[in-house]
Write an enzyme that holds these catalytic residues in place. Structure first.
Site, PDB file in Angstrom:
ATOM      1  N   GLY A 154       0.833  -1.201   0.000  1.00 47.99           N
ATOM      2  CA  GLY A 154       0.000   0.000   0.000  1.00 47.99           C
ATOM      3  C   GLY A 154       0.861   1.240   0.000  1.00 47.99           C
ATOM      4  N   ASN A 155       0.251   2.388   0.227  1.00 48.50           N
ATOM      5  CA  ASN A 155       1.009   3.642   0.339  1.00 48.50           C
ATOM      6  C   ASN A 155       0.303   4.571   1.310  1.00 48.50           C
ATOM      7  OD1 ASN A 155      -0.763   5.620  -1.238  1.00 48.50           O
ATOM      8  ND2 ASN A 155      -0.501   3.976  -2.730  1.00 48.50           N
ATOM      9  N   ARG A 156       0.929   5.699   1.587  1.00 47.89           N
ATOM     10  CA  ARG A 156       0.473   6.584   2.664  1.00 47.89           C
ATOM     11  C   ARG A 156      -0.607   7.580   2.259  1.00 47.89           C
ATOM     12  NH1 ARG A 156       3.836   6.215   7.047  1.00 47.89           N
ATOM     13  NH2 ARG A 156       5.894   5.332   6.654  1.00 47.89           N
TER      14      ARG A 156
END
Ligand code: CTP
Ligand code: CA
Length: 222
Positions: A33-35
């Site tokens: 995932g990412n932020r």
């Protein structure tokens, strides 16, 4: 149903917004995932609805309330986001504010991956570039807007993407430890188009979204 759209400069326009991260599953319990918080994209969807547009918001996995008058479609992966965005076309304006994964596991494991050797290499493949594909639609949209979060050479990379993806506008901001951006509630950013640019001073994302939508209305009329 989005109900009766508010009167405003985008009345009669269909606006499609994608927002949030994507999650790419590695196995039944793990993902890449990412932020991205999704806040900017949700604020843009709210601002567009407030200007009278009929708004569809394709949202990656985020815990945010659906803005009033916005039709929301929840997705998880880049492949699902690609599918949902194209299912929501045609639109007059597309704003790609999502942080789409660039790579996804070629073959997610059916069962939980067990630890064995001292290192593990993941086999990843490129995801489709949703923004570039929308911009290349034969049934042309009036305006296609992308985002670029960069840690360096912000203007250079942003203008490069504007041209490479054949966008009408790109909105760039610097991301890094001290620069706000992904997880922050406020942000500074600059919009670039073929023969112009506009800087937005650091402000809450709700306010930036309103200013950006005003610029989009101007560019639509230009
Ligand atoms: N984007 C997209 N689909 C992808 C990757 C990116 O639609 N598979 C969109 C993003 O939503 C954003 C824009 O492309 O609006 C720019 O994303 P960014 O990650 O900054 O650029 P990339 O083209 O992916 O290049 P890189 O990550 O190498 O900087
Ligand atoms: Ca990327």
């Amino acid at each position: 149903d989005s109900g009766n759209p508010a009167p405003g400069p985008l009345q009669g326009k269909k606006v499609l917004v994608s927002a949030g991260p994507t999650y790419e599953d590695l196995d039944p319990v793990r993902f890449l995932g990412n932020r991205s918080s999704g806040k900017m994209g949700f604020a843009i969807a709210a601002a567009a609805a407030g200007m009278g547009a009929e708004v569809t918001l394709v949202a990656g996995p985020v815990h945010l309330a659906t803005p009033a008058g916005v039709q929301r479609v929840d997705v998880r992966s880049a492949a699902q986001m690609h599918q949902a965005v194209f299912a929501a076309l045609p639109a007059d304006i597309y704003i790609g504010a999502a942080a789409v994964a660039d790579y996804t596991p070629r073959q997610p494991a059916v069962n939980k991956i067990k630890k064995s050797s001292e290192s593990l290499a993941l086999d990843l493949m490129r995801t489709p570039d949703i923004l570039a594909e929308v911009a290349a639609q034969t049934q042309a949209l009036q305006l296609v807007v992308g985002f670029a979060a960069e840690t360096e050479n912000v203007a250079g990379y942003a203008r490069g993407k504007l041209e490479a993806k054949r966008l009408d506008m790109i909105v760039a901001n610097r991301v890094g430890i001290a620069d706000g951006g992904f997880e922050s509630d406020s942000n500074a950013m600059t919009a670039y188009w073929k023969d112009g640019e506009r800087a937005f001073a650091s402000a809450p994302k709700t306010e930036l979204a309103r200013q950006l939508m005003q610029l989009i209305v101007e560019r639509l009329q230009a």
